[in-house]
Design an enzyme around this catalytic site. Structure first.
Site, short mmCIF file in Angstrom:
data_model
loop_
_atom_site.label_atom_id
_atom_site.label_comp_id
_atom_site.label_asym_id
_atom_site.label_seq_id
_atom_site.Cartn_x
_atom_site.Cartn_y
_atom_site.Cartn_z
CE1 TYR A 1 0.35 33.09 29.91
CE2 TYR A 1 0.90 35.40 30.27
CZ TYR A 1 0.92 34.08 30.68
OH TYR A 1 1.54 33.74 31.87
CD GLU B 1 1.95 35.43 34.64
OE1 GLU B 1 1.76 36.14 33.63
OE2 GLU B 1 2.17 34.20 34.55
C1 HEM Z 1 -0.08 29.16 29.09
C2 HEM Z 1 1.08 29.70 28.74
C3 HEM Z 1 2.40 29.43 29.40
C4 HEM Z 1 2.84 28.35 30.08
C5 HEM Z 1 2.09 27.07 30.38
C6 HEM Z 1 4.20 28.61 30.49
C7 HEM Z 1 4.98 27.73 31.20
C8 HEM Z 1 6.24 28.01 31.67
C9 HEM Z 1 7.03 27.12 32.48
C10 HEM Z 1 6.60 25.72 32.91
C11 HEM Z 1 8.19 27.75 32.77
C12 HEM Z 1 9.33 27.22 33.63
C13 HEM Z 1 9.20 27.84 35.01
C14 HEM Z 1 10.26 27.37 35.97
O1 HEM Z 1 10.11 26.29 36.48
O2 HEM Z 1 11.19 28.07 36.22
C15 HEM Z 1 8.14 29.04 32.14
C16 HEM Z 1 9.16 29.97 32.20
C17 HEM Z 1 9.22 31.04 31.36
N1 HEM Z 1 8.19 31.52 30.57
FE1 HEM Z 1 6.37 30.74 30.37
N2 HEM Z 1 4.56 29.84 30.05
C18 HEM Z 1 3.50 30.38 29.37
C19 HEM Z 1 3.46 31.62 28.79
C20 HEM Z 1 4.55 32.43 28.63
C21 HEM Z 1 4.54 33.67 27.92
C22 HEM Z 1 3.31 34.30 27.29
C23 HEM Z 1 5.80 34.15 27.94
C24 HEM Z 1 6.31 35.42 27.30
C25 HEM Z 1 6.79 35.48 26.13
C26 HEM Z 1 6.62 33.23 28.71
C27 HEM Z 1 7.96 33.37 28.98
C28 HEM Z 1 8.66 32.59 29.87
C29 HEM Z 1 10.05 32.83 30.22
C30 HEM Z 1 10.94 33.92 29.66
C31 HEM Z 1 10.40 31.85 31.16
C32 HEM Z 1 11.74 31.67 31.85
C33 HEM Z 1 12.63 30.87 30.96
C34 HEM Z 1 14.00 30.60 31.53
O3 HEM Z 1 14.37 31.12 32.57
O4 HEM Z 1 14.68 29.85 30.87
N3 HEM Z 1 5.82 32.20 29.10
N4 HEM Z 1 6.95 29.19 31.49
#
Ligand code: HEM
Ligand SMILES: Cc1cc2nc3c(=O)[nH]c(=O)nc-3n(C[C@H](O)[C@H](O)[C@H](O)COP(=O)(O)OP(=O)(O)OC[C@H]3O[C@@H](n4cnc5c(N)ncnc54)[C@H](O)[C@@H]3O)c2cc1C
Length: 436
Positions: free
Chosen positions: A96, A138
């Site tokens: 994060y 988480e």
């Molecule tokens: C406040 C911070 C964050 C927000 C608001 C956020 C938001 C999101 C959202 C909206 C999704 C799509 C979920 C879905 O509907 O399947 C997602 C997926 C994902 N997030 Fe985050 N995220 C955050 C932080 C992070 C962090 C720190 C990481 C790590 C590097 C991360 C890695 C991912 C990955 C790898 C996916 C899946 C992408 C995919 O399958 O294409 N996110 N996140």
């Protein structure tokens, strides 16, 4: 840690400008973050990055959060979906810091002089309020996963074609360590990690568990992505981001272009055989049927194509636990419906189960089959097929976006309340339900 009135006002005042440049933010943010932290390519789905779906989903959620800062409860279902996805991907609290740094930099780039020190401070606080909510959930999920931390090796015990065409294949997977598997809620998925020749980074994909929980194996059911599924492209808009996101550094990732066959599904179906091993994370996911509570209300399970997988887990769990809910099974399919014989055999033994199978009217060679209209199919459903006489009927609907949109519209017109319907989409970003 909560934002005070002044900070909340500063954040809100900048939202219109950030919304207007949402796609630019997404592109700058991910491009710079992945340039400086290429190891994060091992977490992100390459296609969702190129189409812009993933950056868009993240930026939109942050802006939605900031606009709703005093009424966050509305966003809880979305946050739950994200936390479950993150837990399935093994995202850790330290990630994060990185995301926050590059996201706020991208905000600064768009806002220019409007990003005063006070505004920056307010946005930093807003980001961390959200990040803390996600990491809190988480960490709780990781605790529930107990000793299964991160990737666990599984052996492919058996492979089975679910259609005559051989394009949908089930895999029975047994843990290599031989230890008992945890149970899961039917509807949940695992993340599978593969190293694919020609791709520089690990490829992570989600697959729904397609059978009832068992102590010694899991089943997943994979459809071969032949590369013509434009459902993933998300329209012209997404393609704009796609080309913008394709930076020099991306050329080392591997082949990522519309129309090329799906990397993981084809590799699994063609190159992975009984005895081979793959890696999975603990089951997760917010789309699930609670079979632990006493509930005799009718259940309507509606699916299209391979998206039947999580519903198959639900049906088999109901049967195994001898839960006597009336069930209506509605399945649309372009080719032979996967699991049809299994479902019909269950229906034969259970008088309070009804089934309806639809077949797409378009020919096999028509690449638009999956985006054809399902309206006629929905219109042919009777009130009894949907248990409309009971206002407590629960609906679980899975399929491509158009199918879900048409299902939502049909159910809404029949007077079904939004709260009774649960949707799952095999993509990134939650499906926005347009129902009364
Ligand atoms: C406040 C911070 C964050 C927000 C608001 C956020 C938001 C999101 C959202 C909206 C999704 C799509 C979920 C879905 O509907 O399947 C997602 C997926 C994902 N997030 Fe985050 N995220 C955050 C932080 C992070 C962090 C720190 C990481 C790590 C590097 C991360 C890695 C991912 C990955 C790898 C996916 C899946 C992408 C995919 O399958 O294409 N996110 N996140
Ligand atoms: C919660 C969840 C559950 C799921 N459950 C299942 C399941 O039970 N069974 C199942 O089969 N699948 C399931 N999926 C989908 C699965 O995770 C994969 O997305 C799917 O198998 C395709 O992966 P792939 O690697 O084969 O294709 P990818 O390599 O990811 O390609 C996908 C598509 O994108 C296209 N593409 C490539 N590059 C671009 C570009 N630059 N621009 C536009 N398009 C491009 C390709 O031509 C292809 O059609 C699920 C997904 C989620 C999120």
């Amino acid at each position: 840690m909560a934002l005070n009135y002044k900070e909340s006002k500063l954040v809100k005042e900048t939202i219109p400008a950030l919304r207007q440049h949402g796609e630019h933010i997404s592109t700058v943010f991910y491009k710079t973050m992945l340039r400086d932290h290429p190891e994060l390519h091992n977490y992100f789905n390459t296609v969702n990055m190129h189409t812009g779906k993933q950056p868009k989903a993240l930026t939109q959620l942050i802006l939605a959060f900031a606009s709703n800062i005093v009424n966050i409860s509305e966003l809880v279902p979305k946050l739950e979906r994200v936390a479950q996805k993150h837990a399935s991907l093994n995202i850790q609290p330290e990630h994060y810091e990185i995301v926050g740094k590059y996201l706020l930099r991208a905000f600064s780039a768009v806002l220019g002089p409007a990003m005063t020190p006070d505004v920056k401070m307010a946005w930093t606080k807003a980001y961390w309020v959200m990040a803390k909510m996600l990491t809190g959930r988480e960490v709780h999920l990781y605790r529930e996963f107990e000793e299964w931390k991160g990737w666990r090796k599984f052996m492919i015990y058996s492979k089975k074609n679910e259609t005559i065409e051989g394009n949908i294949v089930s895999f029975l997977l047994k843990p290599v360590d031989g230890k008992p598997l945890p149970t899961f809620m039917p509807g949940q998925y695992i993340t599978l990690r593969l190293t694919v020749p020609g791709m520089k980074y690990a490829q992570l994909r989600q697959y729904s568990l397609s059978d009832a929980p068992s102590y010694d194996h899991y089943r997943i059911t994979v459809k071969r992505d032949q590369g013509s599924n434009w459902d993933y492209a998300g329209g012209d808009d997404a393609m704009t981001v796609s080309s913008a996101a394709t930076s020099a550094s991306d050329s080392s990732i591997g082949s990522v272009h519309p129309g090329r066959p799906g990397v993981v599904s084809n590799s699994l179906i063609d190159e992975f055989h009984e005895g081979d091993s793959i890696e999975l994370t603990h089951p997760a996911g917010a789309f699930s049927l609670n079979t632990n509570m006493d509930n005799s209300m009718p259940l309507v399970l509606i699916s299209a194509g391979v998206c039947v997988a999580p519903l198959m887990a639900m049906l088999n769990t109901l049967v195994e636990k001898r839960i006597n809910r009336p069930v209506s099974w509605i399945q649309a399919s372009r080719h032979d419906a996967p699991f049809r014989a299994e479902v019909e055999a269950i229906a034969k033994r259970h008088p309070n189960m009804r089934t309806k199978f639809f077949r797409s009217r378009l020919s096999d060679s028509d690449v638009l089959s999956y985006t054809s209209s399902f309206d006629d199919d929905f219109l042919s459903l009777t009130p009894d097929d949907l248990y409309l006489s009971n206002s407590s009927t629960d609906f679980y609907v899975t399929g491509p976006e158009l199918f879900l949109t048409q299902a939502a519209s049909h159910l809404s017109k029949q007077g079904v309340k939004k709260e009774r319907v649960h949707f799952e989409i095999f993509s990134v970003g939650s499906f926005e339900v347009k129902m009364a």
